[in-house]
Design a protein around this motif. Structure first.
Motif, PDB file in Angstrom:
ATOM      1  N   UNK A  13     -41.009  34.559  17.476  1.00 59.81           N
ATOM      2  CA  UNK A  13     -40.020  35.111  16.547  1.00 59.81           C
ATOM      3  C   UNK A  13     -39.750  36.571  16.873  1.00 59.81           C
ATOM      4  N   UNK A  14     -38.479  36.889  17.066  1.00 57.20           N
ATOM      5  CA  UNK A  14     -38.095  38.282  17.299  1.00 57.20           C
ATOM      6  C   UNK A  14     -38.226  39.078  16.004  1.00 57.20           C
ATOM      7  N   UNK A  15     -38.404  40.392  16.111  1.00 60.31           N
ATOM      8  CA  UNK A  15     -38.568  41.240  14.936  1.00 60.31           C
ATOM      9  C   UNK A  15     -37.271  41.382  14.145  1.00 60.31           C
ATOM     10  N   UNK A  16     -37.395  41.606  12.836  1.00 63.37           N
ATOM     11  CA  UNK A  16     -36.229  41.844  11.978  1.00 63.37           C
ATOM     12  C   UNK A  16     -35.741  43.271  12.205  1.00 63.37           C
ATOM     13  N   UNK A 109     -35.119  36.988  20.865  1.00 65.85           N
ATOM     14  CA  UNK A 109     -34.475  38.302  20.763  1.00 65.85           C
ATOM     15  C   UNK A 109     -34.631  38.867  19.345  1.00 65.85           C
ATOM     16  N   UNK A 110     -34.829  40.166  19.264  1.00 64.01           N
ATOM     17  CA  UNK A 110     -34.951  40.816  17.956  1.00 64.01           C
ATOM     18  C   UNK A 110     -33.613  40.898  17.235  1.00 64.01           C
ATOM     19  N   UNK A 111     -33.650  40.980  15.910  1.00 66.92           N
ATOM     20  CA  UNK A 111     -32.420  41.059  15.115  1.00 66.92           C
ATOM     21  C   UNK A 111     -31.810  42.450  15.147  1.00 66.92           C
ATOM     22  N   UNK A 112     -30.493  42.520  14.908  1.00 68.16           N
ATOM     23  CA  UNK A 112     -29.796  43.807  14.887  1.00 68.16           C
ATOM     24  C   UNK A 112     -30.177  44.592  13.639  1.00 68.16           C
ATOM     25  N   UNK A 125     -34.650  38.266  13.327  1.00 68.50           N
ATOM     26  CA  UNK A 125     -34.787  37.986  14.757  1.00 68.50           C
ATOM     27  C   UNK A 125     -34.703  36.492  15.046  1.00 68.50           C
ATOM     28  N   UNK A 126     -34.459  36.178  16.326  1.00 71.08           N
ATOM     29  CA  UNK A 126     -34.395  34.775  16.756  1.00 71.08           C
ATOM     30  C   UNK A 126     -35.771  34.131  16.586  1.00 71.08           C
TER      31      UNK A 126
END
Length: 355
Positions: A13-16, A109-112, A125-126
């Motif tokens: 899990x990508x980071x928020x 990928x991490x979230x924007x 995140x993804x």
């Protein structure tokens, strides 16, 4: 398959992203990414032991603030994986592979971070579940039915010390060895778990064996000159039939395997009648079409393997071992030269078209 693990299911899990700052138009930092990084001397077993939850989550991005309008990116999460990993999604589709040390694959990928475009709210995140599928990378893969003497051969030509016994399935996990030459050249050889008839349909160790063959540059078929019989319930196969069956199993699993450069080692030449059996086999290999009527139709492969060399050996007496090592070296060097020539040709073509 013993303690050897060649498939691992993990959650990534990508980071928020970080919160934005609406009053000042500040942007939150992006969430961290999860990366798989290929590293030598790493195993899937060590990953499972170190991370029993099999969950990899990257850090969250920093919030935007008066002191820092642009929030910092979250910390990336790097997972060290062995060489020869295919990354598959939950549907079994390959989404990436890592073959050389240092190669990286972005798993999640991490979230924007929050910004004007997202109404200053961060994105998650993804997240997904992926399979890490290991296929042993070696220059040469030993292919043969159980008890053909592959483990003994590996111990003779390399420094590997595989388990050896006089029963069918001694090798239950891939065993890697290196042939060392006088000029310090090293060639890696993999002794893979024994094939049986029907392996392409996942009988025995089926796909667990065959998937490891995919990553080897060349094949070394090891055949017992006196023939093979797995048990009293199965049919006896001559050396010629064994070669046809091995080719058929490889072909049914994946046709490209039969196009790999191949050598043939005829083992157990110290046995009585071995010389007569060898003469008969060489005649059959010179004109295989003349002898195909003697075998069952379903055993006949669509394409026969072209052997660069046929080497009679005896792991018991050491006969032919040095010649085999020389043939392996010659075959690997020729293949490398061929690959280099094709690469140079491609580069030259690109230069000519660009001009």
């Amino acid at each position: 398959y013993s303690n050897f693990i060649d498939d691992l299911r993990v959650y990534v899990r990508g980071g928020t992203g970080g919160m934005g700052y609406p009053n000042l138009g500040g942007e939150g930092g992006r969430g961290g990414d999860v990366w798989f990084v290929a590293r030598e001397r790493t195993t899937l077993k060590s990953i499972r032991e170190k991370y029993p939850q099999k969950r990899f989550v990257a850090g969250a991005g920093a919030n935007s603030s008066v002191k820092a309008l642009k929030g910092e990116k979250g910390k990336d999460c790097e997972v060290h994986v062995p060489l020869g990993i295919s990354v598959l999604d939950d549907d079994g589709k390959q989404i990436g592979e890592l073959n050389a040390a240092g190669e990286r694959f972005l798993a999640a990928r991490g979230g924007l971070g929050g910004s004007l475009a997202t109404n200053f709210l961060p994105c998650k995140g993804q997240r997904r579940t992926v399979h890490l599928d290991l296929k042993v990378i070696a220059d040469v893969g030993l292919v043969g039915f159980p008890n053909a003497g592959k483990s003994s051969l590996l111990s003779k030509i390399s420094h590997a010390k595989p388990e050896i016994a006089n029963y069918a399935f001694t090798t239950i996990q891939p065993e890697l060895g290196k042939i060392m030459y006088a000029d310090y050249k090293q060639i890696s050889v993999a002794d893979l778990p024994g094939l049986i008839e029907g392996a392409h349909a996942n009988k025995g160790m089926g796909h667990k064996f065959l998937k490891h063959v995919e990553r080897t540059k060349q094949l070394l078929l090891v055949v017992d000159i006196s023939g093979f019989q797995l048990s009293i319930k199965t049919q006896f196969r001559t050396a010629f039939e064994t070669i046809l069956l091995l080719t058929k199993e490889l072909e049914l699993y994946k046709e490209e395997l039969v196009t790999k450069p191949a050598l043939l080692a005829i083992n157990k030449m110290d046995l009585p009648c071995a010389k007569d059996n060898l003469d008969e086999l060489m005649t059959q290999l010179e004109n295989p079409q003349d002898f195909l009527h003697l075998v069952e139709e379903e055993m006949i492969p669509a394409n026969t393997l072209e052997f660069r060399d046929v080497i009679p050996v005896s792991t018991h007496t050491g006969e032919g071992i040095e010649e085999l090592k020389t043939c392996i070296r010659k075959s690997i060097d020729e293949q490398a030269e061929q690959v280099n020539a094709e690469y140079r040709k491609k580069k030259l073509l690109l230069l000519q078209t660009s001009k």
